[in-house]
Scaffold this active site. Structure first.
Site, PDB file in Angstrom:
ATOM      1  CE  LYS A  78      67.449   9.572 -23.010  1.00 40.70           C
ATOM      2  NZ  LYS A  78      67.205   8.819 -24.208  1.00 40.70           N
ATOM      3  N   GLY A 178      49.484   3.780 -31.164  1.00 38.26           N
ATOM      4  CA  GLY A 178      50.210   5.051 -31.415  1.00 38.26           C
ATOM      5  C   GLY A 178      50.656   4.954 -32.724  1.00 38.26           C
ATOM      6  N   GLY A 180      52.427   7.696 -33.975  1.00 36.94           N
ATOM      7  CA  GLY A 180      53.321   9.068 -34.226  1.00 36.94           C
ATOM      8  C   GLY A 180      54.285   8.868 -35.288  1.00 36.94           C
ATOM      9  CB  VAL A 182      58.089   5.436 -34.220  1.00 36.23           C
ATOM     10  CG1 VAL A 182      58.562   3.806 -34.495  1.00 36.23           C
ATOM     11  CG2 VAL A 182      59.694   6.102 -33.904  1.00 36.23           C
TER      12      VAL A 182
HETATM   13  P1  NAI Z   1      55.578  10.595 -31.093  1.00 38.31           P
HETATM   14  O1  NAI Z   1      55.206  11.511 -30.032  1.00 38.31           O
HETATM   15  O2  NAI Z   1      55.462  11.003 -32.403  1.00 38.31           O
HETATM   16  O3  NAI Z   1      54.135   9.471 -31.375  1.00 38.31           O
HETATM   17  C1  NAI Z   1      53.543   9.047 -30.098  1.00 38.31           C
HETATM   18  C2  NAI Z   1      52.127   8.873 -30.486  1.00 38.31           C
HETATM   19  O4  NAI Z   1      51.491   7.993 -29.537  1.00 38.31           O
HETATM   20  C3  NAI Z   1      51.324  10.277 -30.662  1.00 38.31           C
HETATM   21  O5  NAI Z   1      50.477  10.013 -32.083  1.00 38.31           O
HETATM   22  C4  NAI Z   1      50.426  10.163 -29.713  1.00 38.31           C
HETATM   23  O6  NAI Z   1      49.209  10.728 -29.771  1.00 38.31           O
HETATM   24  C5  NAI Z   1      50.146   8.550 -29.321  1.00 38.31           C
HETATM   25  N1  NAI Z   1      49.670   8.331 -27.947  1.00 38.31           N
HETATM   26  C6  NAI Z   1      49.928   8.770 -26.783  1.00 38.31           C
HETATM   27  N2  NAI Z   1      49.374   7.971 -25.784  1.00 38.31           N
HETATM   28  C7  NAI Z   1      48.598   7.118 -26.489  1.00 38.31           C
HETATM   29  C8  NAI Z   1      47.768   5.986 -25.946  1.00 38.31           C
HETATM   30  N3  NAI Z   1      47.357   6.061 -24.504  1.00 38.31           N
HETATM   31  N4  NAI Z   1      47.227   5.389 -26.811  1.00 38.31           N
HETATM   32  C9  NAI Z   1      47.283   5.553 -28.107  1.00 38.31           C
HETATM   33  N5  NAI Z   1      48.316   6.309 -28.410  1.00 38.31           N
HETATM   34  C10 NAI Z   1      48.587   7.094 -27.720  1.00 38.31           C
HETATM   35  O7  NAI Z   1      56.598   9.562 -30.617  1.00 38.31           O
HETATM   36  P2  NAI Z   1      57.468   8.588 -31.567  1.00 38.31           P
HETATM   37  O8  NAI Z   1      58.684   9.321 -31.913  1.00 38.31           O
HETATM   38  O9  NAI Z   1      56.874   8.044 -32.568  1.00 38.31           O
HETATM   39  O10 NAI Z   1      57.907   7.567 -30.652  1.00 38.31           O
HETATM   40  C11 NAI Z   1      57.008   6.437 -30.118  1.00 38.31           C
HETATM   41  C12 NAI Z   1      57.567   5.716 -29.121  1.00 38.31           C
HETATM   42  O11 NAI Z   1      58.821   4.995 -29.455  1.00 38.31           O
HETATM   43  C13 NAI Z   1      57.997   6.201 -27.870  1.00 38.31           C
HETATM   44  O12 NAI Z   1      57.515   5.391 -26.631  1.00 38.31           O
HETATM   45  C14 NAI Z   1      59.372   6.610 -28.233  1.00 38.31           C
HETATM   46  O13 NAI Z   1      60.160   6.735 -26.758  1.00 38.31           O
HETATM   47  C15 NAI Z   1      59.836   5.352 -28.682  1.00 38.31           C
HETATM   48  N6  NAI Z   1      61.288   5.385 -29.422  1.00 38.31           N
HETATM   49  C16 NAI Z   1      61.209   6.498 -30.668  1.00 38.31           C
HETATM   50  C17 NAI Z   1      62.428   6.627 -31.327  1.00 38.31           C
HETATM   51  C18 NAI Z   1      62.414   7.550 -32.410  1.00 38.31           C
HETATM   52  O14 NAI Z   1      63.274   7.332 -33.241  1.00 38.31           O
HETATM   53  N7  NAI Z   1      61.567   8.397 -32.610  1.00 38.31           N
HETATM   54  C19 NAI Z   1      63.737   5.689 -30.985  1.00 38.31           C
HETATM   55  C20 NAI Z   1      63.214   4.861 -30.071  1.00 38.31           C
HETATM   56  C21 NAI Z   1      62.186   4.728 -29.171  1.00 38.31           C
END
Ligand code: NAI
Length: 345
Positions: A78, A178, A180, A182
């Site tokens: 990483k 959440g 976002g 994913v």
């Molecule tokens: P993202 O940033 O697109 O989405 C995260 C969402 O969670 C946002 O809409 C945000 O407003 C919301 N959020 C933040 N704090 C919150 C809370 N306290 N309560 C409710 N919602 C909240 O991130 P993404 O890419 O969707 O990733 C989501 C998770 O999955 C992260 O933990 C990331 O590390 C993990 N992950 C993502 C991968 C990927 O391919 N994008 C791969 C493996 C893990």
């Protein structure tokens, strides 16, 4: 450094400093037993260098476990690019690319928090050891999120079978924290499969819009963890499963893509004692790394990559079976399997 717990037998820890651009980064290599250390680069402002090093060490060990359990010919590494200095630019990414190039392929980077496909393009000008580069629709590679959503969906199905004795999602109530990149893709797949959804996001407007589109209920971000449901799916933050939140949970299964959901290993045991099945996050959320690694290795057939992503269901079933046989939390079983795969069992 060698004695601090997070060091955990890392093969190497590199600190890079480029005086001309102000680029500073940490690259941790936990294991190259199965192949080059693969794991994204995080761009983050840390309170101090030690905090950045600790984060890089923890994240790279996590990648060793994740890549091993995904069946990839890749080890764990990483990079952490230190924020608080110069803003992101093509020059800064070029300096980062040169640092990666100097490791001669022992480390392969991709996107993580704070890094975009465009940054990968700038890094790629200085090194070929980079994945997650933009591609045309339908080609292997690009943003990892859709593959992560797909892997989370099939992984959840493995949990459903074990925790609820169900083969399909019709009428199953899933609460998603959440939505976002994913979480949204996962919600869409679950809606098509007939699940009953409750969504929450700190961005309420976003949750309301998706709720309307999918016919899902929406609750406040502070409520989602305590609602009564079949499955709770964390897709936002880490460390949300802890002594403060676990007693209030009213679900039978936890299956989501957020990284590092358990605050400590003890929280895995807490869930186990409460009879809540926990799908180990790094096994369930490997779809994205499977996709970007395939691009790096030159795989061109999206069908073969998708078959690998679908392997997550089988792998989790295996973890749940062993956990049930031994009466242990699934997280401990997954860690044990991963350590064996990287030759540290
Ligand atoms: P993202 O940033 O697109 O989405 C995260 C969402 O969670 C946002 O809409 C945000 O407003 C919301 N959020 C933040 N704090 C919150 C809370 N306290 N309560 C409710 N919602 C909240 O991130 P993404 O890419 O969707 O990733 C989501 C998770 O999955 C992260 O933990 C990331 O590390 C993990 N992950 C993502 C991968 C990927 O391919 N994008 C791969 C493996 C893990």
């Amino acid at each position: 450094m060698f004695d601090q717990p997070d060091f955990d037998d890392h093969e190497a820890l590199h600190l890079f400093n480029d005086a001309r651009t102000g680029m500073r980064c940490v690259i941790a290599l936990h294991s190259t037993h199965l192949g080059p250390g693969a794991g994204g680069c995080r761009f983050w402002r840390y309170p101090n260098t030690q905090a950045a090093i600790t984060d890089a060490l923890r994240l790279s060990r996590g990648m060793s476990y994740k890549n091993a359990m995904a069946g990839l010919p890749a080890g764990g590494g990483k990079a952490v690019l230190l924020g608080g200095g110069p803003a992101k630019s093509a020059e800064l990414m070029g300096a980062l690319g040169r640092a990666i190039e100097s490791l001669n392929g022992r480390y392969v980077t991709a996107e993580d928090v704070g890094m975009s496909p465009e940054d990968m393009v700038n890094i790629a000008r200085a090194t070929r050891h980079v994945a997650g580069l933009p591609v045309a629709e339908g080609e292997v590679g690009g943003t990892p999120s859709p593959a992560t959503s797909e892997g989370a969906f099939v992984g959840m199905r493995a949990g459903l079978r074990r925790a609820l004795g169900r083969e399909d999602f019709a009428g199953v109530h899933v609460a998603i924290q959440g939505i976002g990149a994913v979480g949204e893709g996962l919600a869409e797949r679950l809606a098509v499969a007939g699940a009953r959804l409750t969504l929450a996001d700190i961005d309420r407007a976003r949750a309301d819009a998706l709720g309307k589109r999918l016919g899902a209920a929406v609750v406040g971000a502070e409520e989602i963890m305590a609602i009564e449901c079949d499955v709770f799916s964390p897709n936002a933050l880490g460390a949300i499963l802890n002594p403060r939140t676990i007693p209030a949970l009213r679900c039978k299964l936890i299956a989501g893509a957020a990284n590092n959901q358990l605050e400590t290993a003890e929280d895995g045991r807490r869930l186990h004692r409460r009879g809540i099945l926990y799908a180990p996050d790094y096994v369930l959320n490997a779809g994205g790394i499977i996709n970007v690694t395939a691009q790096y290795l030159g795989e061109r057939d999206p069908g073969r990559v998708m078959a690998q992503v679908h392997g997550i269901e089988q792998r989790l079933t295996h973890v749940f079976d062993e956990a049930a046989e031994e009466g242990l939390p699934p997280g401990e079983i997954a860690d044990r399997m991963a350590r064996r795969l990287i030759g540290r069992g």
